[in-house]
Design a protein around this motif. Structure first.
Motif, PDB file in Angstrom:
ATOM      1  N   GLU A 149       0.859  -1.181   0.000  1.00  0.00           N
ATOM      2  CA  GLU A 149       0.000   0.000   0.000  1.00  0.00           C
ATOM      3  C   GLU A 149       0.899   1.235   0.000  1.00  0.00           C
ATOM      4  OE1 GLU A 149      -3.839   0.931   2.557  1.00  0.00           O
ATOM      5  OE2 GLU A 149      -2.031   1.512   3.664  1.00  0.00           O
ATOM      6  N   ASP A 150       0.795   2.031  -1.055  1.00  0.00           N
ATOM      7  CA  ASP A 150       1.593   3.250  -1.179  1.00  0.00           C
ATOM      8  C   ASP A 150       0.725   4.456  -0.872  1.00  0.00           C
ATOM      9  OD1 ASP A 150       3.728   1.738  -1.909  1.00  0.00           O
ATOM     10  OD2 ASP A 150       3.586   2.170  -4.055  1.00  0.00           O
ATOM     11  N   LYS A 151       1.208   5.332   0.024  1.00  0.00           N
ATOM     12  CA  LYS A 151       0.465   6.532   0.391  1.00  0.00           C
ATOM     13  C   LYS A 151       1.273   7.778   0.039  1.00  0.00           C
ATOM     14  CE  LYS A 151      -1.892   4.362   4.314  1.00  0.00           C
ATOM     15  NZ  LYS A 151      -2.059   4.390   5.794  1.00  0.00           N
ATOM     16  N   ASP A 195      12.976   6.369   6.667  1.00  0.00           N
ATOM     17  CA  ASP A 195      12.863   5.357   7.707  1.00  0.00           C
ATOM     18  C   ASP A 195      12.560   4.019   7.059  1.00  0.00           C
ATOM     19  OD1 ASP A 195      13.190   7.359   9.546  1.00  0.00           O
ATOM     20  OD2 ASP A 195      11.087   7.440  10.160  1.00  0.00           O
ATOM     21  N   MET A 196      13.198   2.973   7.529  1.00  0.00           N
ATOM     22  CA  MET A 196      13.025   1.637   6.971  1.00  0.00           C
ATOM     23  C   MET A 196      12.807   0.659   8.111  1.00  0.00           C
ATOM     24  SD  MET A 196      16.379   2.221   4.631  1.00  0.00           S
ATOM     25  CE  MET A 196      16.692   0.489   4.467  1.00  0.00           C
ATOM     26  N   TRP A 197      11.675  -0.021   8.093  1.00  0.00           N
ATOM     27  CA  TRP A 197      11.340  -0.991   9.124  1.00  0.00           C
ATOM     28  C   TRP A 197      11.430  -2.400   8.531  1.00  0.00           C
ATOM     29  CZ3 TRP A 197      10.432   0.399  14.160  1.00  0.00           C
ATOM     30  CH2 TRP A 197      10.231   1.762  14.404  1.00  0.00           C
ATOM     31  N   THR A 232       8.336   1.783   4.786  1.00  0.00           N
ATOM     32  CA  THR A 232       9.298   2.841   4.537  1.00  0.00           C
ATOM     33  C   THR A 232       8.564   4.169   4.562  1.00  0.00           C
ATOM     34  OG1 THR A 232       9.031   2.754   2.122  1.00  0.00           O
ATOM     35  CG2 THR A 232      10.747   1.372   3.075  1.00  0.00           C
ATOM     36  N   VAL A 233       9.221   5.183   5.128  1.00  0.00           N
ATOM     37  CA  VAL A 233       8.673   6.536   5.148  1.00  0.00           C
ATOM     38  C   VAL A 233       9.743   7.479   4.633  1.00  0.00           C
ATOM     39  CG1 VAL A 233       7.597   8.368   6.508  1.00  0.00           C
ATOM     40  CG2 VAL A 233       7.265   5.964   7.165  1.00  0.00           C
ATOM     41  N   VAL A 240       6.715  12.544   3.030  1.00  0.00           N
ATOM     42  CA  VAL A 240       6.081  12.785   1.732  1.00  0.00           C
ATOM     43  C   VAL A 240       5.430  11.518   1.166  1.00  0.00           C
ATOM     44  CG1 VAL A 240       7.571  14.719   1.145  1.00  0.00           C
ATOM     45  CG2 VAL A 240       8.273  12.401   0.525  1.00  0.00           C
ATOM     46  N   SER A 241       5.890  10.363   1.607  1.00  0.00           N
ATOM     47  CA  SER A 241       5.273   9.121   1.136  1.00  0.00           C
ATOM     48  C   SER A 241       5.560   7.998   2.119  1.00  0.00           C
ATOM     49  CB  SER A 241       5.776   8.745  -0.258  1.00  0.00           C
ATOM     50  OG  SER A 241       7.158   8.425  -0.222  1.00  0.00           O
ATOM     51  N   GLN A 242       4.675   7.004   2.081  1.00  0.00           N
ATOM     52  CA  GLN A 242       4.827   5.835   2.950  1.00  0.00           C
ATOM     53  C   GLN A 242       4.421   4.588   2.188  1.00  0.00           C
ATOM     54  OE1 GLN A 242       3.341   6.043   7.043  1.00  0.00           O
ATOM     55  NE2 GLN A 242       2.400   4.029   6.792  1.00  0.00           N
TER      56      GLN A 242
END
Length: 282
Positions: A78-80, A198-200, A241-242, A251-253
């Protein structure tokens, strides 16, 4: 460990999985395939004639004596897209489906722009599908292995001279979408738009896709250079990722929403679509 394909959904280098380019880049890949095919056929017609065309037909492609993928899997993201306040402006669902005899990249699932890019090794064909119009363009398979390896090599060489971009382990842990995740931060160098990401990552998922095909070759056949800048990365599958801009605003997640060890073969069934064979237009 999930073994995947660099430069697209996830990136695996020396046992480490990294975030890769946005699914928007799949549209660019799709356009590149179309461009390559048009050039290939145009050159064949202009220079080599009918004999050369016959060499690229489906019947003469002997590369895929065993067209089967060893593992079936479906991976949904899911891209936001976020506004300046962090509110969601747009949400897009994207998928990678590894079927029995190929892979399908599903772009913009569920909306009017939904499209599929299919590699079918049993048919020895690529299909570009417009879901709303129920149409598909068929063409002989293109192997993009060399292009992918060249891109990875160029990126690795760029990173070798880049002493400022880096991955950093934070030690922070969090449950995200049901997965136990560890946070890493990537800092961009000399990027005009973005500052950090950020990378989880999680180690809860275990699946080896190395014997599967992707973009015309078995994944195990791809050769990618290692990157010394990734030494703090401990490996894992990307769950979230953020991306942040220069002002520290998100700006995106991207979230991993589903990971299942099965695939719906409807993505490879062209009986419901009007298929135009590019070879028939020559």
């Amino acid at each position: 460990m999930l073994n995947f394909f660099p430069g697209f959904i996830l990136l695996l280098v020396s046992g480490i999985v990294y975030p890769a380019a946005s699914f928007a880049q799949h549209a660019a890949v799709k356009q590149q395939i179309q461009k390559d095919m048009e050039k290939k056929y145009a050159d064949s017609q202009r220079i080599k004639g009918k004999t050369a065309l016959q060499k690229i037909t489906y019947e003469n492609d002997n590369r895929y004596k065993d067209p089967t993928n060893k593992v079936q899997a479906t991976i949904t993201f899911e891209d936001k897209e976020l506004d300046k306040k962090g509110a969601v402006k747009k949400t897009i669902i994207q998928k990678m489906v590894f079927g029995k005899t190929g892979e399908c990249i599903v772009m913009n699932e569920g909306d009017n722009n939904e499209s599929w890019m299919i590699y079918n090794y049993a048919d020895k064909a690529n299909y570009m599908v417009n879901v709303k119009q129920k149409t598909a363009m068929k063409m002989p398979l293109i192997n993009m292995q060399k292009m992918a390896e060249a891109g990875a090599k160029a990126q690795a060489e760029k990173n070798t001279t880049d002493n400022h971009s880096s991955y950093k382990a934070t030690g922070e842990k969090q449950d995200i979408n049901g997965y136990n995740c560890t946070k890493y931060v990537y800092t961009y160098a000399d990027n005009k738009r973005y500052a950090t990401m950020d990378m989880w990552l999680t180690n809860d998922i275990s699946l080896n896709l190395g014997d599967n095909y992707m973009f015309g070759a078995r994944l195990n056949a791809y050769k990618f250079p290692a990157n010394a800048q990734n030494k703090e990365m401990k490996g894992g599958v990307m769950v979230r990722t953020v991306l942040y801009d220069k002002n520290g605003n998100p700006v995106s997640q991207r979230d991993l929403k589903e990971f299942k060890k099965s695939a719906d073969e409807l993505y490879f069934d062209m009986s419901k679509f009007k298929v135009t064979d590019m070879m028939g237009l020559l």
